[in-house]
Design a protein around this motif. Structure first.
Motif, PDB file in Angstrom:
ATOM      1  N   UNK A  74      51.779  61.177  76.877  1.00  0.00           N
ATOM      2  CA  UNK A  74      50.827  60.699  77.885  1.00  0.00           C
ATOM      3  C   UNK A  74      51.068  59.251  78.286  1.00  0.00           C
ATOM      4  N   UNK A  75      52.209  58.687  77.853  1.00  0.00           N
ATOM      5  CA  UNK A  75      52.638  57.350  78.269  1.00  0.00           C
ATOM      6  C   UNK A  75      51.828  56.232  77.620  1.00  0.00           C
ATOM      7  N   UNK A  76      51.288  56.473  76.451  1.00  0.00           N
ATOM      8  CA  UNK A  76      50.565  55.431  75.727  1.00  0.00           C
ATOM      9  C   UNK A  76      51.490  54.798  74.695  1.00  0.00           C
ATOM     10  N   UNK A  77      51.504  53.457  74.682  1.00  0.00           N
ATOM     11  CA  UNK A  77      52.363  52.758  73.752  1.00  0.00           C
ATOM     12  C   UNK A  77      51.797  52.840  72.337  1.00  0.00           C
ATOM     13  N   UNK A  96      37.791  49.657  83.675  1.00  0.00           N
ATOM     14  CA  UNK A  96      39.025  50.279  83.201  1.00  0.00           C
ATOM     15  C   UNK A  96      39.310  49.923  81.749  1.00  0.00           C
ATOM     16  N   UNK A  97      39.043  48.698  81.357  1.00  0.00           N
ATOM     17  CA  UNK A  97      39.223  48.323  79.955  1.00  0.00           C
ATOM     18  C   UNK A  97      38.360  49.189  79.038  1.00  0.00           C
ATOM     19  N   UNK A  98      37.129  49.443  79.461  1.00  0.00           N
ATOM     20  CA  UNK A  98      36.217  50.295  78.684  1.00  0.00           C
ATOM     21  C   UNK A  98      36.744  51.726  78.614  1.00  0.00           C
ATOM     22  N   UNK A  99      37.185  52.261  79.773  1.00  0.00           N
ATOM     23  CA  UNK A  99      37.696  53.622  79.814  1.00  0.00           C
ATOM     24  C   UNK A  99      38.979  53.755  78.996  1.00  0.00           C
ATOM     25  N   UNK A 100      39.855  52.760  79.092  1.00  0.00           N
ATOM     26  CA  UNK A 100      41.114  52.806  78.344  1.00  0.00           C
ATOM     27  C   UNK A 100      40.845  52.859  76.846  1.00  0.00           C
ATOM     28  N   UNK A 101      39.885  52.068  76.392  1.00  0.00           N
ATOM     29  CA  UNK A 101      39.540  52.085  74.978  1.00  0.00           C
ATOM     30  C   UNK A 101      38.984  53.445  74.579  1.00  0.00           C
ATOM     31  N   UNK A 136      43.602  49.828  70.309  1.00  0.00           N
ATOM     32  CA  UNK A 136      42.887  48.893  71.170  1.00  0.00           C
ATOM     33  C   UNK A 136      42.812  49.559  72.536  1.00  0.00           C
ATOM     34  N   UNK A 137      42.317  48.850  73.534  1.00  0.00           N
ATOM     35  CA  UNK A 137      42.269  49.408  74.882  1.00  0.00           C
ATOM     36  C   UNK A 137      43.665  49.601  75.461  1.00  0.00           C
ATOM     37  N   UNK A 138      44.660  48.889  74.916  1.00  0.00           N
ATOM     38  CA  UNK A 138      46.003  48.934  75.490  1.00  0.00           C
ATOM     39  C   UNK A 138      47.023  49.644  74.615  1.00  0.00           C
ATOM     40  N   UNK A 139      46.780  49.754  73.319  1.00  0.00           N
ATOM     41  CA  UNK A 139      47.824  50.173  72.396  1.00  0.00           C
ATOM     42  C   UNK A 139      47.268  51.064  71.296  1.00  0.00           C
ATOM     43  N   UNK A 140      48.092  52.039  70.867  1.00  0.00           N
ATOM     44  CA  UNK A 140      47.796  52.860  69.706  1.00  0.00           C
ATOM     45  C   UNK A 140      48.608  52.366  68.509  1.00  0.00           C
ATOM     46  N   UNK A 141      48.096  52.594  67.303  1.00  0.00           N
ATOM     47  CA  UNK A 141      48.793  52.233  66.075  1.00  0.00           C
ATOM     48  C   UNK A 141      48.845  53.459  65.181  1.00  0.00           C
ATOM     49  N   UNK A 142      49.968  53.633  64.493  1.00  0.00           N
ATOM     50  CA  UNK A 142      50.080  54.838  63.692  1.00  0.00           C
ATOM     51  C   UNK A 142      51.039  54.727  62.533  1.00  0.00           C
TER      52      UNK A 142
END
Length: 492
Positions: free
Chosen positions: A451-454, A414-419, A476-482
């Motif tokens: 899509x519920x991504x932080x 899941x970590x791989x897929x999330x990334x 990252x696998x958990x968070x987007x930056x913008x």
């Protein structure tokens, strides 16, 4: 792999879809007594705590964030995992120290654990004064009064009608932007691993007028996102024949037809196009194309679905009594992708090491993950819960070390897929609702995509509750930056 194993949810970095623990915020309106609540488990529990706070507020209580100052302490509990129950027992032991110094303090256990273990709690935990199930919160003031008079207060009656539709929740720990709205209670699904049908009772749906009214009131107070909550929102159904006896205001326009979940989604979405609408949780056997097309039709209905699979193997799914098989689930995923597109967020729940699960069947779960490509998941190894169908019918025969190893493999995948899923968003422009300051830095805001991504963004001349267009620059696998490229665009 051992360092990957945690008996907690694996969640987006900034905010959990289902958190483990929350405490009350401070509220001082001059009332004579103080209430402290700790909430464990799912979003439904946190929503219930807001109902409890409202009931107690009407009976002379402000809330406090310091349990040592409280006149009444409530633990709103979860029974889905043994760890949650053990955590509550440890907290009760800690509260015992304070109660010895202040014997007039009242301590209560609420929710699912109260429903499941009422006798043991009263017999074994001598400091517990009040034990109240999820359908008996209206009785709390009376039960607290009994406890103050030296008697135990107990009510674990499960109702076929209670929805608390007439109670305006006190928004605990609110960011003033996002809020939960409970649309139904209970569960009619009898998944063999789950205690919820026994602790929360049968399904009953709330009057749609009261739901829409609550959403509108929240919007008028400045909230810009609501999440519609139910154990299985897709089975929401309200009809005048079955539910009119529970109507709150007969002067309101009568609903002449059955309201299903797709209808309700549309009703809430039409409150205002600036009000985002989310929902949780969907059941694979019940989510319909009608719901998906309703989501497509309204831009303010977020394109995200939590669709728990639990296992990727049909035999195991049958043992779990999930009432769908692998192909049915994949068919629903295909429908989501075809109607809502590849960017629609999909998350899941997965259980490693369910009774009799073979290595090949575990591999089916891993292959399911590759096929669906979940954005994130809540992942556990199987923990037998007393009273469930699985505990009665099956032997918990998978050794703990194998459960942990299988869970580690699921987490790693899941970590791989999330990334990989997050990397697809880099370079895109996303509409973000600012929810508040990031936990990472006081110089940054946080918000979520449809899509519920932080997403983490630099602070500027913006404030929480603003809609901003953001170009995603990294992840990252958990968070987007913008970076923000426009504030309050026309779509908002």
């Amino acid at each position: 792999m051992e360092n990957l194993i945690k008996d907690i949810d694996i969640l987006p970095a900034e905010e959990a879809q289902a958190c483990d623990f929350k405490t009350t915020a401070e509220e001082s309106t001059g009332k004579s007594k103080k209430l402290y609540i700790e909430s464990y488990g799912c979003q439904m529990n946190f929503s219930d705590s807001e109902i409890v706070a409202s009931i107690m507020k009407e009976n002379g209580f402000d809330t406090t964030s310091d349990f040592e100052k409280a006149d009444v302490i409530f633990l709103n509990t979860c029974s889905i995992r043994d760890k949650a129950e053990q955590t509550v027992r440890k907290r009760l032991s800690q509260f015992n120290t304070v109660k010895k110094q202040r014997p007039e303090m009242t301590i209560g256990v609420l929710g699912c654990m109260a429903e499941r273990l009422k006798d043991k709690l009263l017999e074994e935990e001598k400091i517990v004064d009040v034990v109240v199930g999820p359908d008996a919160y209206r009785d709390l003031p009376n039960l607290v009064s009994q406890a103050e008079d030296g008697n135990k207060g107990v009510n674990t009656f499960l109702s076929r009608e209670e929805t608390y539709a007439d109670i305006a929740p006190v928004r605990l720990n609110s960011n003033g932007v996002t809020a939960f709205i409970s649309i139904m209670r209970g569960c009619d699904n009898m998944c063999s691993f789950c205690v919820v049908p026994f602790t929360r009772g049968r399904e009953r749906s709330r009057d749609p007028h009261s739901i829409v009214r609550e959403a509108r009131e929240l919007f008028d107070k400045g909230y810009r996102e609501v999440t519609l909550l139910g154990q299985n929102v897709d089975s929401y159904k309200w009809s005048p024949e079955e539910n009119n006896k529970a109507r709150l205001n007969k002067k309101e326009e009568e609903v002449s037809e059955v309201v299903n979940f797709a209808n309700l989604l549309e009703m809430v979405a039409r409150v205002d196009h600036r009000l985002r609408v989310r929902f949780s949780t969907s059941h694979p056997k019940d989510i319909t194309d009608e719901v998906l097309y309703t989501m497509k039709r309204y831009d303010n209905i977020c394109k995200y679905i939590h669709l728990p699979v639990q296992s990727g193997n049909s035999r195991v799914l049958e043992l779990m009594n999930r009432t769908y098989d692998r192909e049915w689930y994949l068919n629903r995923v295909r429908a989501i992708r075809e109607i809502l597109g590849e960017s629609c967020g999909i998350s899941s729940d997965m259980i490693a090491g369910f009774c009799t699960e073979t290595e090949e069947e575990h591999q089916d779960t891993l292959s399911m993950m590759d096929l669906v490509r979940y954005d994130f998941s809540y992942m556990f190894y199987y923990s037998e819960r007393p009273g469930t169908l699985a505990a009665k019918k099956y032997t918990d025969d998978i050794p703990l070390d194998i459960k942990k190893r299988r869970l580690a493999e699921i987490i790693a995948k899941q970590n791989k897929l999330s990334l990989e899923r997050n990397q697809l968003d880099v370079g895109t422009t996303q509409l973000i609702l600012i929810e508040g300051t990031s936990k990472r830095s006081e110089e940054e805001y946080k918000g979520r995509t449809s899509a519920n991504k932080m997403v983490i963004i630099p602070k500027g001349d913006y404030t929480k509750g603003d809609y901003v267009l953001v170009k995603i620059t990294d992840c990252t696998a958990a968070t987007l930056f913008g970076e923000i490229i426009e504030i309050n665009p026309a779509i908002a």
